[in-house]
Motif scaffolding. Sequence first.
Motif, PDB file in Angstrom:
ATOM      1  N   ILE A 201       0.864  -1.340  -0.037  1.00  0.00           N
ATOM      2  CA  ILE A 201      -0.059  -0.003  -0.086  1.00  0.00           C
ATOM      3  C   ILE A 201       0.708   1.259   0.042  1.00  0.00           C
ATOM      4  O   ILE A 201       0.597   2.312  -0.703  1.00  0.00           O
ATOM      5  CB  ILE A 201      -0.847  -0.106   1.204  1.00  0.00           C
ATOM      6  CG1 ILE A 201      -2.155  -1.260   0.939  1.00  0.00           C
ATOM      7  CG2 ILE A 201      -1.689   1.295   1.520  1.00  0.00           C
ATOM      8  CD1 ILE A 201      -2.661  -1.537   2.137  1.00  0.00           C
ATOM      9  N   HIS A 202       1.965   1.141   0.988  1.00  0.00           N
ATOM     10  CA  HIS A 202       2.795   2.274   0.881  1.00  0.00           C
ATOM     11  C   HIS A 202       3.681   2.672  -0.544  1.00  0.00           C
ATOM     12  O   HIS A 202       3.519   3.755  -0.958  1.00  0.00           O
ATOM     13  CB  HIS A 202       3.962   2.167   2.113  1.00  0.00           C
ATOM     14  CG  HIS A 202       4.666   3.190   2.251  1.00  0.00           C
ATOM     15  ND1 HIS A 202       6.106   3.065   2.130  1.00  0.00           N
ATOM     16  CD2 HIS A 202       4.777   4.725   2.332  1.00  0.00           C
ATOM     17  CE1 HIS A 202       6.721   4.373   2.438  1.00  0.00           C
ATOM     18  NE2 HIS A 202       5.846   5.295   2.262  1.00  0.00           N
ATOM     19  N   SER A 203       3.857   1.463  -0.932  1.00  0.00           N
ATOM     20  CA  SER A 203       4.505   1.734  -2.303  1.00  0.00           C
ATOM     21  C   SER A 203       3.495   2.023  -3.299  1.00  0.00           C
ATOM     22  O   SER A 203       3.978   3.140  -4.147  1.00  0.00           O
ATOM     23  CB  SER A 203       5.042   0.268  -2.706  1.00  0.00           C
ATOM     24  OG  SER A 203       6.050   0.021  -2.101  1.00  0.00           O
ATOM     25  N   GLN A 204       2.309   1.766  -3.433  1.00  0.00           N
ATOM     26  CA  GLN A 204       1.242   2.277  -4.261  1.00  0.00           C
ATOM     27  C   GLN A 204       0.837   3.706  -4.100  1.00  0.00           C
ATOM     28  O   GLN A 204       0.482   4.752  -4.913  1.00  0.00           O
ATOM     29  CB  GLN A 204       0.088   1.279  -4.064  1.00  0.00           C
ATOM     30  CG  GLN A 204      -1.160   1.519  -5.156  1.00  0.00           C
ATOM     31  CD  GLN A 204      -2.403   0.568  -4.884  1.00  0.00           C
ATOM     32  OE1 GLN A 204      -2.495  -0.007  -3.995  1.00  0.00           O
ATOM     33  NE2 GLN A 204      -3.458   1.063  -5.540  1.00  0.00           N
ATOM     34  N   LEU A 205       0.882   4.118  -2.775  1.00  0.00           N
ATOM     35  CA  LEU A 205       0.832   5.429  -2.618  1.00  0.00           C
ATOM     36  C   LEU A 205       1.647   6.486  -3.389  1.00  0.00           C
ATOM     37  O   LEU A 205       1.155   7.708  -3.700  1.00  0.00           O
ATOM     38  CB  LEU A 205       0.725   5.989  -0.973  1.00  0.00           C
ATOM     39  CG  LEU A 205      -0.471   5.450  -0.074  1.00  0.00           C
ATOM     40  CD1 LEU A 205      -0.352   5.719   1.308  1.00  0.00           C
ATOM     41  CD2 LEU A 205      -1.943   5.521  -0.671  1.00  0.00           C
ATOM     42  N   ARG A 206       2.880   6.259  -3.253  1.00  0.00           N
ATOM     43  CA  ARG A 206       4.065   6.920  -3.932  1.00  0.00           C
ATOM     44  C   ARG A 206       3.763   8.363  -3.651  1.00  0.00           C
ATOM     45  O   ARG A 206       3.895   9.441  -4.412  1.00  0.00           O
ATOM     46  CB  ARG A 206       3.760   6.740  -5.419  1.00  0.00           C
ATOM     47  CG  ARG A 206       4.223   5.525  -5.992  1.00  0.00           C
ATOM     48  CD  ARG A 206       4.346   5.488  -7.431  1.00  0.00           C
ATOM     49  NE  ARG A 206       3.334   6.089  -8.410  1.00  0.00           N
ATOM     50  CZ  ARG A 206       2.118   5.049  -8.430  1.00  0.00           C
ATOM     51  NH1 ARG A 206       2.013   4.024  -8.180  1.00  0.00           N
ATOM     52  NH2 ARG A 206       0.927   5.827  -9.063  1.00  0.00           N
ATOM     53  N   GLY A 207       3.537   8.525  -2.343  1.00  0.00           N
ATOM     54  CA  GLY A 207       3.636  10.100  -1.655  1.00  0.00           C
ATOM     55  C   GLY A 207       2.330  10.785  -2.097  1.00  0.00           C
ATOM     56  O   GLY A 207       2.188  12.116  -1.632  1.00  0.00           O
ATOM     57  N   ARG A 208       1.527  10.177  -2.765  1.00  0.00           N
ATOM     58  CA  ARG A 208       0.121  10.828  -2.862  1.00  0.00           C
ATOM     59  C   ARG A 208      -0.799  11.150  -1.658  1.00  0.00           C
ATOM     60  O   ARG A 208      -1.642  11.901  -1.821  1.00  0.00           O
ATOM     61  CB  ARG A 208      -0.605  10.418  -4.164  1.00  0.00           C
ATOM     62  CG  ARG A 208       0.092  10.049  -5.514  1.00  0.00           C
ATOM     63  CD  ARG A 208      -0.546   9.384  -6.379  1.00  0.00           C
ATOM     64  NE  ARG A 208      -0.615   8.012  -6.216  1.00  0.00           N
ATOM     65  CZ  ARG A 208      -1.190   7.134  -6.878  1.00  0.00           C
ATOM     66  NH1 ARG A 208      -2.204   7.497  -7.863  1.00  0.00           N
ATOM     67  NH2 ARG A 208      -1.145   5.628  -6.713  1.00  0.00           N
ATOM     68  N   ALA A 209      -0.431  10.183  -0.813  1.00  0.00           N
ATOM     69  CA  ALA A 209      -1.136  10.466   0.623  1.00  0.00           C
ATOM     70  C   ALA A 209      -0.032   9.649   1.634  1.00  0.00           C
ATOM     71  O   ALA A 209       0.698   8.998   1.325  1.00  0.00           O
ATOM     72  CB  ALA A 209      -2.606   9.769   0.659  1.00  0.00           C
ATOM     73  N   ARG A 210      -0.490   9.925   2.774  1.00  0.00           N
ATOM     74  CA  ARG A 210       0.343   9.623   4.045  1.00  0.00           C
ATOM     75  C   ARG A 210      -0.619   8.652   4.582  1.00  0.00           C
ATOM     76  O   ARG A 210      -1.661   8.240   4.593  1.00  0.00           O
ATOM     77  CB  ARG A 210       0.487  10.762   5.024  1.00  0.00           C
ATOM     78  CG  ARG A 210       1.122  11.989   4.608  1.00  0.00           C
ATOM     79  CD  ARG A 210       2.497  11.797   3.933  1.00  0.00           C
ATOM     80  NE  ARG A 210       2.899  13.061   3.386  1.00  0.00           N
ATOM     81  CZ  ARG A 210       3.811  13.133   2.399  1.00  0.00           C
ATOM     82  NH1 ARG A 210       4.578  12.146   2.116  1.00  0.00           N
ATOM     83  NH2 ARG A 210       4.382  14.282   2.095  1.00  0.00           N
ATOM     84  N   LEU A 211       0.350   7.593   5.218  1.00  0.00           N
ATOM     85  CA  LEU A 211      -0.351   6.537   5.956  1.00  0.00           C
ATOM     86  C   LEU A 211      -0.645   6.581   7.229  1.00  0.00           C
ATOM     87  O   LEU A 211       0.173   6.946   8.203  1.00  0.00           O
ATOM     88  CB  LEU A 211       0.591   5.362   5.733  1.00  0.00           C
ATOM     89  CG  LEU A 211       0.653   4.117   4.496  1.00  0.00           C
ATOM     90  CD1 LEU A 211       1.545   3.307   4.582  1.00  0.00           C
ATOM     91  CD2 LEU A 211      -0.782   3.683   4.618  1.00  0.00           C
ATOM     92  N   ALA A 212      -1.718   6.099   7.555  1.00  0.00           N
ATOM     93  CA  ALA A 212      -2.244   6.245   9.143  1.00  0.00           C
ATOM     94  C   ALA A 212      -2.473   4.704   9.579  1.00  0.00           C
ATOM     95  O   ALA A 212      -2.946   4.053   8.883  1.00  0.00           O
ATOM     96  CB  ALA A 212      -3.574   7.098   9.448  1.00  0.00           C
ATOM     97  N   LEU A 213      -2.159   4.719  10.905  1.00  0.00           N
ATOM     98  CA  LEU A 213      -2.380   3.088  11.277  1.00  0.00           C
ATOM     99  C   LEU A 213      -3.352   3.205  12.501  1.00  0.00           C
ATOM    100  O   LEU A 213      -2.970   4.000  13.651  1.00  0.00           O
ATOM    101  CB  LEU A 213      -1.358   2.272  11.690  1.00  0.00           C
ATOM    102  CG  LEU A 213      -1.450   0.785  11.867  1.00  0.00           C
ATOM    103  CD1 LEU A 213      -1.757   0.094  10.832  1.00  0.00           C
ATOM    104  CD2 LEU A 213      -0.286   0.100  12.728  1.00  0.00           C
ATOM    105  N   HIS A 214      -4.591   2.558  12.433  1.00  0.00           N
ATOM    106  CA  HIS A 214      -5.434   2.600  13.658  1.00  0.00           C
ATOM    107  C   HIS A 214      -5.287   0.972  14.398  1.00  0.00           C
ATOM    108  O   HIS A 214      -4.664   0.216  13.802  1.00  0.00           O
ATOM    109  CB  HIS A 214      -7.008   2.855  13.261  1.00  0.00           C
ATOM    110  CG  HIS A 214      -7.055   4.262  12.568  1.00  0.00           C
ATOM    111  ND1 HIS A 214      -8.184   4.709  13.208  1.00  0.00           N
ATOM    112  CD2 HIS A 214      -6.635   4.963  11.841  1.00  0.00           C
ATOM    113  CE1 HIS A 214      -8.154   6.124  12.542  1.00  0.00           C
ATOM    114  NE2 HIS A 214      -7.240   5.979  11.565  1.00  0.00           N
TER     115      HIS A 214
END
Length: 285
Positions: A201-214
């Motif tokens: 998922i992080h690789s797919q985002l490519r900086g287009r959004a930040r990752l949050a973890l709940h």
Amino acid sequence: MSSTLPNNRTLQILAAADEGGYGVLAAIAYNVEHVTALVRAAEASHSPLILLLFPSTLKQLPSLVFAASAACRAASVPISLHLDHAQDEQQIRDVVNTMPFDSIMVDMSHYEHEENLRKTRELTKLCHERGIAVEAESGRINGGEDGIADTGELEALLTSPDEVEDFLDADIDILAPSIGNIHGDYPPEGPKLDLGRLERIHSQLRGRARLALHGTNDFSPKLTQECIGNGVTKFNVNKLLLASYHHFIKENADQPITKLIDQGIEVVQRETEKWMVVCGSANRC
């Protein structure tokens, strides 16, 4: 990620974390003692912080949002104010016009995917018009915790690549994926996360959004750092910090209220400082 919010506090904090390879605590506060302790911990640790309030708190203690916002603005380190798990569409519309939040989690995950996406897209546009960043949940994270609706009766849905793209197309700024994490307490064997899915998922985002973890109850420092190593910058915490506070209050309820307030603040501050070191955000500002 919206390019129209260059001065948004939450996004500035997360951009710096992404560049620096560390995580930022996004910590729930239920009262002014929690707010005080969390801000003191951030200042003492020279760490950024995202201060979270639940929608239920806005109804119980409507003045807390303004006290929390003032504390964020007065702090000597970067702190932003975030509304977590906003699940009522009308409340979101009211909040963006009347309350000083930097970011909002538009949580429509209790709807089926297409309706979730439609509502998220519409509310994201409204938030962005007010300079407010938006977080959304892709898939569905199971369980519940004090302050948000329990989705335990709904099937947990792990985040798929198609869902990631759908939410990016809705122009969200922060993505909270479902990778086996749950709201509330984990079973005795502890969290079983799909870290490979998180990495993809992080690789797919490519900086287009930040990752949050709940869903970080019962996390170990090692698992926390593994998640941050796979791209998580916004690390939501509730019980992880507040369990020690609840225990202290229970064991000392017969003490004078002023003593409970002072020592309760110290308990939360110590626990928060410890986890800021774990996340790597200490001494970053």
